[in-house]
Design an enzyme around this catalytic site. Structure first.
Site, PDB file in Angstrom:
ATOM      1  N   ARG A 142       2.168   8.934  -7.659  1.00 38.81           N
ATOM      2  CA  ARG A 142       3.284   8.174  -6.558  1.00 38.81           C
ATOM      3  C   ARG A 142       4.619   8.465  -7.381  1.00 38.81           C
ATOM      4  O   ARG A 142       4.694   8.243  -8.395  1.00 38.81           O
ATOM      5  CB  ARG A 142       2.822   6.689  -6.609  1.00 38.81           C
ATOM      6  CG  ARG A 142       4.056   5.983  -5.848  1.00 38.81           C
ATOM      7  CD  ARG A 142       3.634   4.625  -5.791  1.00 38.81           C
ATOM      8  NE  ARG A 142       3.933   3.717  -6.859  1.00 38.81           N
ATOM      9  CZ  ARG A 142       4.036   2.459  -7.085  1.00 38.81           C
ATOM     10  NH1 ARG A 142       3.604   1.759  -6.177  1.00 38.81           N
ATOM     11  NH2 ARG A 142       4.363   1.764  -7.978  1.00 38.81           N
ATOM     12  N   THR A 146      10.710   6.930  -4.984  1.00 43.23           N
ATOM     13  CA  THR A 146      10.496   6.675  -3.560  1.00 43.23           C
ATOM     14  C   THR A 146       9.242   5.988  -3.128  1.00 43.23           C
ATOM     15  O   THR A 146       8.928   5.518  -1.969  1.00 43.23           O
ATOM     16  CB  THR A 146      10.354   7.939  -2.886  1.00 43.23           C
ATOM     17  OG1 THR A 146       9.149   8.768  -3.472  1.00 43.23           O
ATOM     18  CG2 THR A 146      11.542   8.817  -3.220  1.00 43.23           C
ATOM     19  N   ASP A 240      -1.105  -2.028 -15.326  1.00 46.06           N
ATOM     20  CA  ASP A 240      -1.754  -0.666 -15.131  1.00 46.06           C
ATOM     21  C   ASP A 240      -3.283  -0.510 -15.448  1.00 46.06           C
ATOM     22  O   ASP A 240      -3.371  -0.556 -16.469  1.00 46.06           O
ATOM     23  CB  ASP A 240      -0.848   0.107 -15.634  1.00 46.06           C
ATOM     24  CG  ASP A 240      -1.081   1.729 -15.388  1.00 46.06           C
ATOM     25  OD1 ASP A 240      -2.356   1.918 -15.337  1.00 46.06           O
ATOM     26  OD2 ASP A 240      -0.153   2.542 -14.756  1.00 46.06           O
ATOM     27  N   ASP A 243      -4.306   2.454 -17.652  1.00 42.68           N
ATOM     28  CA  ASP A 243      -3.817   2.428 -18.942  1.00 42.68           C
ATOM     29  C   ASP A 243      -4.660   1.324 -19.725  1.00 42.68           C
ATOM     30  O   ASP A 243      -5.056   1.580 -20.883  1.00 42.68           O
ATOM     31  CB  ASP A 243      -2.242   1.877 -18.949  1.00 42.68           C
ATOM     32  CG  ASP A 243      -1.227   2.915 -18.682  1.00 42.68           C
ATOM     33  OD1 ASP A 243      -1.837   4.188 -18.785  1.00 42.68           O
ATOM     34  OD2 ASP A 243      -0.002   2.560 -18.576  1.00 42.68           O
TER      35      ASP A 243
END
Length: 248
Positions: A142, A146, A240, A243
């Site tokens: 991603r 945006t 995340d 992560d």
């Protein structure tokens, strides 16, 4: 009742969690998944076990080893439920005592496809339930400015068009990456209705977007969260996932 944070003015439901036979006053109040109107979305039952596991992986102080352990338990629940949505046909066997048992067996071949890298965390749970299952990979990233997805890589079984596909990704935020992954699969000849999307935590916005764009794909999720914040992160979420699972 405990206070629950709000996102976009919509409150997450808080209910007493516990077996149905327990008196309500003995059930602790906990935040449970939102209900959603989309018919192609199946949310796991909000059991004490599931809520306890989700509580562990949401905690920012949970260490990586525990995060992996408890995430794997939820993933196993998702895979087991996902298999319940595959078609079966009648199948009769003979037991060791010489009696027939009228049962069923799965119809057709399956494969897993993980959306890298977080989706790779779900591969082992699938392998534990489906021995020697083939697994493909799709890399979609991603753009942080945006929030639009971009396809970087795909490696899929050559006969994937003849298989039921379990698409794996633990987080569904805006839905952009998952929708692009489905389009990649459809481009390989996989019928939309032959795709099951397995997911740990989703946002209502992502669910709505996904169901609108690919309405024949069935979603199996553990929890529909409060919503998205200004950065399109799931709230309260768990950070995340990739992560925390692979590096932290």
């Amino acid at each position: 009742m405990a206070s629950v944070p709000r996102t976009n003015g919509v409150q997450s439901p808080a209910l007493g969690v516990g077996p149905s036979y327990r008196p309500e006053e003995e059930k602790p109040t906990a935040t449970v998944s939102k209900s959603v109107p989309q018919e192609n979305v199946h949310v796991l039952p909000q059991t004490p076990q599931l809520i306890a596991l989700l509580t562990m992986i949401r905690d920012k102080d949970t260490q990586r080893a525990d995060f992996i352990f408890y995430s794997n338990r939820i993933i196993r629940l998702l895979v087991e439920e996902g298999l319940n949505h595959l078609p079966v046909v009648a199948h009769t066997v003979t037991s060791p005592v010489g009696k027939d048992y009228v049962g069923v067996k799965f119809e057709g071949k399956i494969c897993g496809v993980s959306i890298m890298r977080a989706g790779e965390s779900m591969e082992q749970g699938l392998r534990e339930c489906c021995r020697s299952v083939r697994i493909g990979k799709i890399l979609i990233q991603r753009n942080e400015e945006t929030s639009k997805p971009k396809l970087f890589y795909e490696k899929l079984p050559p006969d994937i068009h003849n298989r039921w596909v379990l698409l794996l990704d633990p987080m569904l935020a805006t839905g952009g990456s998952a929708i692009m992954a489905v389009e990649v699969l459809k481009g390989k000849g996989v019928p939309e209705e032959h795709i099951l999307f397995l997911n740990l935590i989703a946002s209502p916005e992502g669910i709505e977007n996904f169901a609108k764009k690919v309405p024949k794909v069935r979603v199996i999720t553990a929890f529909v969260d409060q919503g998205l914040n200004e950065q399109n992160y799931i709230v309260p979420g768990l950070g995340d996932f990739g992560d925390r699972y692979f590096t932290l």
